[in-house]
Write a protein that holds these residues in place. Structure first.
Motif, PDB file in Angstrom:
ATOM      1  N   THR A   1       7.652  -0.142  -1.042  1.00 19.14           N
ATOM      2  CA  THR A   1       8.071  -1.455  -0.524  1.00 19.14           C
ATOM      3  C   THR A   1       9.566  -1.660  -0.740  1.00 19.14           C
TER       4      THR A   1
ATOM      5  N   GLU B   1      -0.002   0.959  -8.137  1.00 24.20           N
ATOM      6  CA  GLU B   1       0.824  -0.231  -7.934  1.00 24.20           C
ATOM      7  C   GLU B   1       2.308   0.137  -7.959  1.00 24.20           C
TER       8      GLU B   1
ATOM      9  N   ALA C   1       4.929  -0.339  -4.960  1.00 25.35           N
ATOM     10  CA  ALA C   1       6.153  -1.111  -5.178  1.00 25.35           C
ATOM     11  C   ALA C   1       7.388  -0.293  -4.804  1.00 25.35           C
TER      12      ALA C   1
END
Length: 653
Positions: free
Chosen positions: A431, A424, A428
């Motif tokens: 992104t 994750e 992140a």
């Protein structure tokens, strides 16, 4: 790998035909077997479900991130190409007004060919061509009939280019022009033409300056942005007929259409030099699906398709339109590349689950030798983890096999939790990096657009004010151009004459009852701007401000600005503008840049007018003196005659 994950839910939901028989056989097994099977199931099934859910979620995130990156890269590439074309147009426009070129075209026909002037202009354009020797193929000077007078490519001299698209566009509009990509009908070589009118001192077009660029400049511009959206990403440039103009993946595919064209359409485009002069069967790459989806980008901006016939996987695609040409920039990236993190994750998960399954079977075998209660408690913990609570851990009650199993189970849960957390975090981070890149690209694009807008406005105003004009014509032309370019719905231009400002030109302006077109210094918004010598604008519209007139009513504007223009620190006049929206800082910057040039233009016209008036007055005075001289001559002749008569009479007496 992908198919295994997609088929997993179906496999999990499939019911065996002999379920009851299997259950009976299960319960007939020994406790060791049952515990081994149950421990294996409790350990592996939750991991598989969580892994599948995490896979699907992360896949969607990676696709969205890739779409954002591709869209940003496509927009950035389109902006770079637009900026390059605008720069070249500005350059050819400036060079077209250089004295060397203007003076040469102003020569009589008898001295244009041969002689010192001809040799000098040949050397001059050769020097201009050396500014970009890698891509400029030739520079030519054409007269108003389209005849090539001078060319760095001597084979083109005296050629008739009156039917060339760039020559006709410049002569028709009087503006600079960049052509579509055109192909030589004999050699098939592709070129771009940048052209601009050459004007004399009066502003009349006396010829055209053209630059022929090798189309390889497009491939070079596209190639340098390869990888802009990430690993193995690349751009493709397509024209309005979906002809590849440049390809960042395979340059050999340039000048081929995505899908086959009708023979009649091929003939039409080849006649216009918009397709290579080759057989229609050699023009297409037969990517019909790509061509179809490209026509649907208004409703589906992101899509996947096969871009190259030799590709092993589909590409994810985003597009951006250019503003200087009816072309589209396509940015693509293989799905295999940006989905590689979850592919690796799935592979690792299989290995982990396999190892965990083996470990579970071994531990289950030893657990069967212990008391049932620790197994039950451990099973309850596993069921809680299965439900998604990864914060739990099994209680280690002993140091025997059951305790070891509890420790191993806790390690497995911790590894899974750490793995999910780390994945994750990586997603992140990627992104956030993509979002930062998109924001930087958007900021750069907006800055470039603002500079282009300001430069274009200054150029248009300078072109409009060039040449001899009287004050009414200059005022009308200037206020019309300023209103249209800034989006103002109404405007008026006042010139300072002593202590008063007099209306000299207007745009969509309705004279109010009782207004004589004159403001005193300090009177109203216009008079106050003249005193301050600086731009003034109001949201609280004063009562004396101009109104915006329509066919139905006079509308009070939302914002009014008064822009003084001056020269050498002396105010020459004031422009008053009204808008139904709002003036932006970009508008204010444009007005600040052009106010001095406007003041100089009007001061020059006023000076020229005063000189003309003085000349006329001196001519009138000369005519009056000549008339008086004639009267005096006639009077002298009459007096002379009278004196002679008196003398005769005396002699007779």
């Amino acid at each position: 790998m992908k198919n295994w994950f997609l088929q997993l839910p179906e496999t999990m939901n499939r019911q065996p035909r002999s379920g009851h028989v299997f259950a009976r056989q299960f319960w007939d097994n020994t406790l060791r077997t049952k515990l081994t099977i149950l421990f294996f199931a409790v350990s592996i099934v939750p991991l598989a479900i969580l892994t599948l859910i995490n896979y699907l979620n992360n896949r969607a995130i990676l696709i969205n991130t890739a779409n954002d990156g591709l869209s940003t890269a496509a927009s950035s590439t389109a902006s770079q190409l637009d900026g390059y074309f605008t720069q070249k147009l500005n350059t050819v426009s400036s060079e077209a007004q250089l004295p060397n070129i203007v003076d040469y075209l102003s020569l009589s026909s008898s001295v244009k060919v041969g002689g010192v002037d001809y040799i000098a202009i040949q050397e001059f354009i050769r020097i201009l061509a050396q500014q970009d020797p890698n891509y400029i193929r030739s520079i030519a000077i054409l007269d108003v009939r389209g005849k090539v007078m001078v060319d760095t490519n001597s084979g083109n001299i005296n050629a008739d280019m009156s039917d060339a698209s760039y020559f006709q566009a410049v002569m028709k509009t009087g503006l600079r022009h960049v052509s579509s990509l055109e192909f030589d009908p004999q050699s098939g070589a592709p070129y771009l033409y940048f052209a601009a009118p050459v004007r004399d001192a009066s502003g009349a077009i006396i010829g055209v300056l053209s630059k022929q660029y090798n189309a390889s400049v497009l491939q070079a511009s596209i190639a340098k942005n390869t990888g802009l959206a990430g690993e193995e990403s690349y751009p493709i440039l397509l024209d309005q007929n979906h002809l590849r103009l440049a390809d960042g993946f395979d340059a050999a595919l340039a000048y081929k259409t995505l899908a086959p064209l009708e023979p009649q359409r091929v003939a039409e485009l080849q006649a216009k030099r918009l397709l290579p002069p080759v057989d229609a069967n050699e023009l297409s790459t037969n990517l019909i699906d790509f061509d179809t989806k490209l026509n649907q980008v208004d409703t589906q901006p992101f899509f996947s398709a096969e871009i190259h016939a030799a590709a092993l996987d589909e590409e994810q695609i985003a597009t951006a339109n250019m503003t200087t040409q009816p072309w589209v920039v396509v940015f693509a990236q293989s799905k295999k590349v940006f989905l590689e993190p979850i592919t690796m994750q799935a592979r690792n998960n299989i290995i982990i689950m396999t190892l965990l399954g083996i470990l579970a079977a071994v531990l289950g075998f030893f657990v069967s030798q212990t008391v049932a209660s620790p197994i039950i408690r451990l099973t309850e913990t596993a069921e809680a983890i299965h439900e998604g609570n990864l914060t739990l851990s099994a209680e280690v009650e002993s140091k025997d096999e059951i305790g070891m199993l509890a420790i191993a189970f806790n390690d497995m849960t911790r590894q899974l939790r750490d793995f999910i957390n780390s994945l994750e975090k990586r997603v992140a981070d990627r992104t956030a990096a993509a979002e930062n890149a998109r924001a930087e690209s958007e900021s750069a694009r907006k800055d470039l657009e603002a500079q282009v807008w300001l430069a274009t406005g200054q150029t248009q105003l300078a072109d409009m004010m060039r040449g001899e004009q009287n004050i009414p014509n200059l005022a009308e032309n200037l206020i019309s151009l300023v209103c249209r370019y800034t989006g103002a719905q109404a405007g008026a231009l006042y010139l300072l004459n002593g202590k008063t400002l007099t209306l000299a030109g207007s745009y969509a302006f309705v004279v109010r009852t009782g207004f004589d077109g004159v403001f005193e210094i300090g009177e109203g918004l216009v008079g106050q701007a003249a005193i301050n010598g600086s731009l003034t604008y109001f949201d609280d519209i004063p009562s004396d401000a101009l109104e915006i007139s329509t066919g139905l009513a006079n509308i009070k504007p939302r914002q009014v600005a008064a822009v003084p223009f001056s020269t050498n620190g002396e105010v020459v006049g004031v422009i008053e503008l009204a808008t139904l929206s709002e003036f932006t800082p970009l508008h204010l910057e444009l007005w600040n840049r052009v106010s001095e040039s406007i003041g100089v233009a009007f001061r020059a016209v006023q000076t020229r007018q005063r000189l003309a008036d003085l000349l006329m007055e001196s001519q009138q005075q000369a005519e009056e003196l000549q008339a008086q001289e004639e009267e005096l001559r006639a009077a002298n002749e009459e007096l002379h005659a009278q004196a002679e008569n008196l003398l005769v009479k005396r002699q007779r007496a």
